[in-house]
Design an enzyme around this catalytic site. Structure first.
Site, short mmCIF file in Angstrom:
data_model
loop_
_atom_site.label_atom_id
_atom_site.label_comp_id
_atom_site.label_asym_id
_atom_site.label_seq_id
_atom_site.Cartn_x
_atom_site.Cartn_y
_atom_site.Cartn_z
N THR A 20 -2.39 -1.27 12.75
CA THR A 20 -1.87 -0.35 11.73
C THR A 20 -1.81 -1.03 10.36
OG1 THR A 20 0.38 -1.03 12.32
CG2 THR A 20 -0.45 0.98 13.36
N ASP A 22 -3.23 -3.51 6.94
CA ASP A 22 -4.16 -3.39 5.81
C ASP A 22 -5.56 -3.92 6.15
OD1 ASP A 22 -4.53 -3.11 2.81
OD2 ASP A 22 -4.99 -5.24 3.10
N ASP A 187 -12.84 -17.59 8.36
CA ASP A 187 -12.78 -17.78 6.91
C ASP A 187 -13.81 -16.78 6.41
OD1 ASP A 187 -13.55 -18.52 4.28
OD2 ASP A 187 -12.58 -20.44 4.60
N HIS A 188 -13.35 -15.65 5.88
CA HIS A 188 -14.32 -14.56 5.70
C HIS A 188 -15.38 -14.89 4.66
CE1 HIS A 188 -11.74 -13.24 2.30
NE2 HIS A 188 -12.80 -12.60 1.86
N HIS A 250 -11.47 -21.08 1.54
CA HIS A 250 -12.75 -20.59 1.02
C HIS A 250 -13.45 -21.61 0.11
CE1 HIS A 250 -11.05 -17.03 2.63
NE2 HIS A 250 -10.38 -16.63 1.57
N1 LIG Z 1 -5.28 -7.77 4.10
C1 LIG Z 1 -6.22 -8.60 3.71
O1 LIG Z 1 -7.04 -8.32 2.83
C2 LIG Z 1 -6.33 -9.95 4.34
C3 LIG Z 1 -5.51 -10.31 5.38
N2 LIG Z 1 -5.67 -11.54 5.97
C4 LIG Z 1 -4.80 -11.93 7.09
O2 LIG Z 1 -4.83 -10.95 8.12
C5 LIG Z 1 -3.58 -10.88 8.77
C6 LIG Z 1 -3.07 -9.45 8.70
O3 LIG Z 1 -2.96 -9.07 7.35
P1 LIG Z 1 -2.64 -7.57 6.90
O4 LIG Z 1 -3.40 -6.58 7.71
O5 LIG Z 1 -2.80 -7.57 5.43
O6 LIG Z 1 -1.09 -7.45 7.25
P2 LIG Z 1 -0.18 -6.13 7.35
O7 LIG Z 1 1.19 -6.55 7.05
O8 LIG Z 1 -0.78 -5.01 6.61
O9 LIG Z 1 -0.29 -5.77 8.91
C7 LIG Z 1 0.39 -6.51 9.91
C8 LIG Z 1 0.18 -5.81 11.25
O10 LIG Z 1 0.93 -6.53 12.23
C9 LIG Z 1 1.65 -5.60 13.04
N3 LIG Z 1 2.83 -6.26 13.57
C10 LIG Z 1 3.79 -6.89 12.86
N4 LIG Z 1 4.73 -7.38 13.69
C11 LIG Z 1 4.36 -7.04 14.95
C12 LIG Z 1 4.94 -7.24 16.23
N5 LIG Z 1 6.07 -7.90 16.41
N6 LIG Z 1 4.28 -6.73 17.29
C13 LIG Z 1 3.13 -6.05 17.14
N7 LIG Z 1 2.53 -5.84 15.96
C14 LIG Z 1 3.15 -6.32 14.86
C15 LIG Z 1 1.96 -4.45 12.07
O11 LIG Z 1 2.15 -3.25 12.73
P3 LIG Z 1 3.57 -2.57 13.08
O12 LIG Z 1 4.42 -2.73 11.86
O13 LIG Z 1 3.18 -1.16 13.39
O14 LIG Z 1 4.06 -3.30 14.24
C16 LIG Z 1 0.65 -4.38 11.30
O15 LIG Z 1 -0.30 -3.62 12.02
C17 LIG Z 1 -2.68 -11.90 8.06
O16 LIG Z 1 -2.76 -13.12 8.75
C18 LIG Z 1 -3.35 -12.05 6.69
O17 LIG Z 1 -3.07 -13.28 6.10
C19 LIG Z 1 -6.65 -12.40 5.59
C20 LIG Z 1 -7.51 -12.09 4.56
C21 LIG Z 1 -7.40 -10.86 3.83
O1 LIG Z 2 -8.57 -14.56 1.62
C1 LIG Z 2 -8.37 -14.00 0.58
O2 LIG Z 2 -9.40 -13.50 -0.11
C2 LIG Z 2 -9.24 -12.48 -1.08
C3 LIG Z 2 -10.53 -12.45 -1.90
O3 LIG Z 2 -11.59 -12.14 -1.06
P1 LIG Z 2 -12.91 -11.46 -1.61
O4 LIG Z 2 -13.80 -11.34 -0.43
O5 LIG Z 2 -12.50 -10.14 -2.19
O6 LIG Z 2 -13.45 -12.36 -2.68
C4 LIG Z 2 -8.04 -12.75 -1.95
O7 LIG Z 2 -7.80 -11.63 -2.78
C5 LIG Z 2 -6.82 -12.97 -1.08
O8 LIG Z 2 -5.71 -13.33 -1.89
C6 LIG Z 2 -7.06 -14.06 -0.06
O9 LIG Z 2 -6.01 -14.06 0.89
#
Ligand SMILES: NC(=O)C1=CN([C@@H]2O[C@H](COP(=O)(O)OP(=O)(O)OC[C@H]3O[C@@H](n4cnc5c(N)ncnc54)[C@H](OP(=O)(O)O)[C@@H]3O)[C@@H](O)[C@H]2O)C=CC1
Ligand SMILES: O=C1O[C@H](COP(=O)(O)O)[C@@H](O)[C@H](O)[C@H]1O
Length: 515
Positions: A20, A22, A187-188, A250
Site C-alpha cells: 500500500t 509509495d 540500488d535502483h 548511488h
Molecule cells: N518511495 C520511493 O521512491 C523510494 C523508496 N525506497 C525505499 O522503499 C521502502 C518503502 O518506501 P515507501 O514505499 O516510500 O514507504 P511507505 O511509507 O509509502 O510504505 C511503507 C509500507 O509498509 C507497510 N507497513 C508499515 N508497517 C508495516 C507493518 N508493521 N506490517 C506490514 N506492513 C507494514 C505500509 O502499509 P500499512 O500502513 O498498510 O501497513 C506501507 O505499505 C523504504 O525502505 C524506502 O527507503 C527506496 C527508493 C525510493
Molecule cells: O534513492 C533515492 O533516489 C531518488 C532519486 O532517484 P531518481 O531515479 O529519480 O534519480 C531520490 O529522490 C531519493 O531521495 C532517494 O531515496
C-alpha cells in the site's frame, strides 16, 4: 526484441511487502505490468500484496490499475490482457510483527501454487522501512514460507543500514535466514540503462578503454541533481541526509563502475569483485580537517525555481526547524590505485537544484599546446558525457577547425541521444531489477562487501560532521548549491561542466538529435 530479451522468468510467487506504499504504487506495479506486457512474466506467477491496511482483492487490483494508468510506460489499454494480468494479484492484510499472519500466508501460497502451476519459487520484495527487514526474514522462516522445493530470493530496498555497524547487524540478521546469493540488495541506479551502459561504453570501444586512466583523464565529474525538495519524506530524510540517501549508494556505485578494472569474465561475481576493489581504493579522509577540505555539506534555504517561491529545508513539514541535515553533498574523491593516481573524482548531489539530471563527465587532458593553432592556448578539453537521466545518451566534445578560418579551433559535439530515438521506450530501472532478481541475475545488485566498503568510507565523513556541525553551507533553493563546491574544482584548476550541454553556445552539435 531479441530472443534472449523476451525469455520469461521462471514462475514464482512474488510477495510484495509494503503493497500500500509509495514505492509499490509509483514503481513496482508498473514494473510488473511492463514485464508481463513484454512476455517476461509468463502465466505461472502470482503477486501477493501485503500490508496492514485492509483491502479486498478487487480493491487491490483497482489500486494496481490506477498506478499503471498514472506511472507505467505501457498502458493497460487491452481489457482482456488487463483482466488476465489482474487475476494473478491477490491481497492479504498482515502485520510484519505477527507470525500467525505468515502461517496464513503459507496456506494462501499453496493455493496459488496449485491455481497457477507455480513450481515453488518465492521472491520476497521488501518495500518497507528498514527496521522491518530483520523481523520479516525471521517470520518468513518461522511461518514456514521457506520450506518449498523451489528457489527463495529476498529483494531488499535501501537504505541498507544507517552506518557500517547497523548495516552489519542487519546483514547478520538476514544471513541467519538467507544465503548471500539469495539476497538481492537494490540500488535502483544500477538498474538504469545508462548506468549499465557505462561498462559497454568503456569496454566495447577502442576509442575509450586505452585512454581510461590517469595519463589521459584529467578529472571525472558525477552530478545527481534533483529539483524536488524533501517532499513528504521528511521523517526518513531528516535522519538520513544526502550523504546516506544518495552518496553511500548511488554515487559510489556509479563511481565504482567508472573506476573498476575490466573483469576477467562477465560473471556477476567478477564484476562485483572489481567494483569492491575500486571502493576499497577510495582514499579515506584521515582527519576532520581533511573532510572539511574535500567535502561540502549544504542545506537549502528559501529560494525559487522557475519563478516559483520555495521554502527552506527547515521550513518543510516533518523536518526539525533546527535541523542540520544536509540536503547537498559534494566531494573531491581519489581512487588510490595505479590507474587513477592523481585523478580527482568530483561528486555532487542535492535537492532543490535548478534541474533534474544525472550525468557523468569524463574530462580528458589537453594535448600539448605547441602545435601552431591560432588559439592554441585556450583549446577546450575533450569531454565524454554520459547522460543517465532524464535524457539518456552520450556525447563527446572534440575540437575541429572552424570552417573558413586560418587554423582556428572550435569545439564540436557529437551526440547519441538514446531517449530521443522514436519508439525506443527504455525499461524503467525497477523492471530490469525485478526481472533480474526473478532470473537469479545478481550483477546489478550490491553485494554485502560493496555495501560495507561504501559505509566505511561514508562513516568517516559522517563522524567528522558530528564533531563539527558548523560547516553546514547554505544555498538558496533553485541554485546550484554552496559556492564552496565551485572552489573545490577551482583549487585544482577545473570547473564544473554545465549539465545537459547547457554551456554550449560556442559549440557546434554535429548530430544533435537532442538539440
Ligand atoms: N518511495 C520511493 O521512491 C523510494 C523508496 N525506497 C525505499 O522503499 C521502502 C518503502 O518506501 P515507501 O514505499 O516510500 O514507504 P511507505 O511509507 O509509502 O510504505 C511503507 C509500507 O509498509 C507497510 N507497513 C508499515 N508497517 C508495516 C507493518 N508493521 N506490517 C506490514 N506492513 C507494514 C505500509 O502499509 P500499512 O500502513 O498498510 O501497513 C506501507 O505499505 C523504504 O525502505 C524506502 O527507503 C527506496 C527508493 C525510493
Ligand atoms: O534513492 C533515492 O533516489 C531518488 C532519486 O532517484 P531518481 O531515479 O529519480 O534519480 C531520490 O529522490 C531519493 O531521495 C532517494 O531515496
Amino acid at each position: 526484441m531479441s530472443k534472449q530479451e523476451s525469455i520469461a522468468a521462471a514462475g514464482a510467487v512474488y510477495y510484495l511487502f509494503g503493497a500500500t506504499g509509495d514505492l509499490a504504487r509509483r514503481k513496482l506495479f508498473p514494473a510488473l505490468f511492463n514485464l508481463y506486457k513484454e512476455g517476461k512474466l509468463a502465466e505461472d506467477f502470482a503477486v501477493v500484496g501485503l500490508a496492514r491496511r485492509p483491502r479486498t482483492n478487487e480493491q487491490f487490483r483497482a489500486d494496481v490499475y490506477e498506478s499503471i494508468g498514472e506511472f507505467s510506460r505501457h498502458k493497460s489499454d487491452d481489457a482482456e490482457q488487463w483482466n488476465k494480468f489482474a487475476e494473478h494479484f491477490v491481497y492479504m492484510s498482515l502485520d510484519i510483527n505477527n507470525v500467525d499472519g505468515f502461517r496464513e500466508l503459507s496456506r494462501l501460497t499453496e493455493e496459488l501454487d496449485a491455481k497457477f502451476g507455480i513450481p515453488g519459487n518465492r521472491l520476497f520484495y521488501l518495500a518497507l522501512a528498514p527496521e522491518l527487514f530483520g523481523p520479516v526474514s525471521f517470520n518468513l522462516r518461522d511461518g514456514g514460507l521457506l520450506e518449498s522445493r523451489g528457489w527463495k530470493r529476498l529483494v531488499i530496498e535501501k537504505p541498507f543500514g544507517y552506518d557500517l555497524e547497523s548495516a552489519r547487524k542487519l546483514n547478520e540478521q538476514l544471513s541467519q535466514v538467507f544465503k548471500e546469493n539469495e539476497i538481492f540488495r537494490i540500488d535502483h541506479y544500477l538498474g538504469k540503462e545508462m548506468v549499465q551502459n557505462i561498462e559497454v561504453i568503456r569496454f566495447a570501444n577502442a576509442f575509450f578503454e586505452p585512454l581510461w586512466n590517469n595519463k589521459h583523464i584529467a578529472n571525472v565529474q558525477i552530478t545527481l541533481s534533483e529539483t524536488v525538495g524533501v517532499e513528504e519524506r521528511g521523517g526518513y530524510y531528516d535522519k538520513s541526509g544526502a550523504l546516506r540517501d544518495m552518496a553511500q549508494n548511488h554515487m559510489l556505485q556509479m563511481l565504482a563502475m567508472i573506476a573498476m578494472e575490466p573483469p576477467s569474465r562477465l560473471h556477476p561475481e567478477d564484476i562485483r569483485d572489481e567494483k569492491v576493489k575500486a571502493l576499497r581504493s577510495l582514499r579515506p579522509y584521515p582527519t576532520s580537517d581533511e573532510v572539511a577540505k574535500h567535502v561540502v555539506r549544504g542545506q537549502y534555504t528559501e529560494g525559487s525555481l522557475k519563478g516559483k517561491p520555495l521554502p527552506g529545508y527547515r521550513q518543510e513539514d516533518s523536518v526539525s526547524p533546527d535541523s542540520v541535515t544536509e540536503t547537498y553533498f559534494a566531494a573531491r574523491v581519489f581512487v588510490d590505485n595505479f590507474r587513477w593516481a592523481g585523478v580527482p573524482f568530483y561528486l555532487r548531489t542535492g535537492k532543490r537544484l535548478p534541474v533534474k539530471t544525472t550525468e557523468v563527465v569524463i574530462e580528458f587532458k589537453n594535448v600539448p599546446d605547441n602545435v601552431l593553432f591560432a588559439n592554441r592556448h585556450d583549446l577546450s578539453p575533450n569531454l565524454l558525457v554520459i547522460r543517465v537521466n532524464p535524457m539518456e545518451g552520450i556525447y563527446i566534445k572534440i575540437n575541429a577547425k572552424k570552417p573558413g578560418s586560418d587554423n582556428i579551433v572550435q569545439p564540436v559535439s557529437m551526440e547519441f541521444c538514446q531517449s530521443c530515438q522514436i519508439g525506443l521506450n527504455t525499461p524503467e530501472a525497477y523492471e530490469r531489477l525485478i526481472y533480474d532478481a526473478a532470473r537469479g541475475e545478481s550483477t546489478y545488485f550490491t553485494r554485502w562487501d560493496e555495501v560495507a566498503q561504501a559505509w566505511s568510507f561514508v562513516d568517516r565523513i559522517a563522524e567528522a560532521w558530528r564533531e563539527d556541525s558548523s560547516k553546514l553551507h547554505n544555498y538558496a533553493a533553485g541554485s546550484w548549491g554552496p559556492a564552496r563546491t565551485d572552489e573545490l574544482l577551482a583549487e585544482d584548476g577545473f570547473h564544473w561542466w554545465p549539465v545537459n550541454g547547457q554551456d554550449e553556445d560556442n559549440v557546434i552539435w554535429i548530430s544533435g538529435n537532442g538539440k
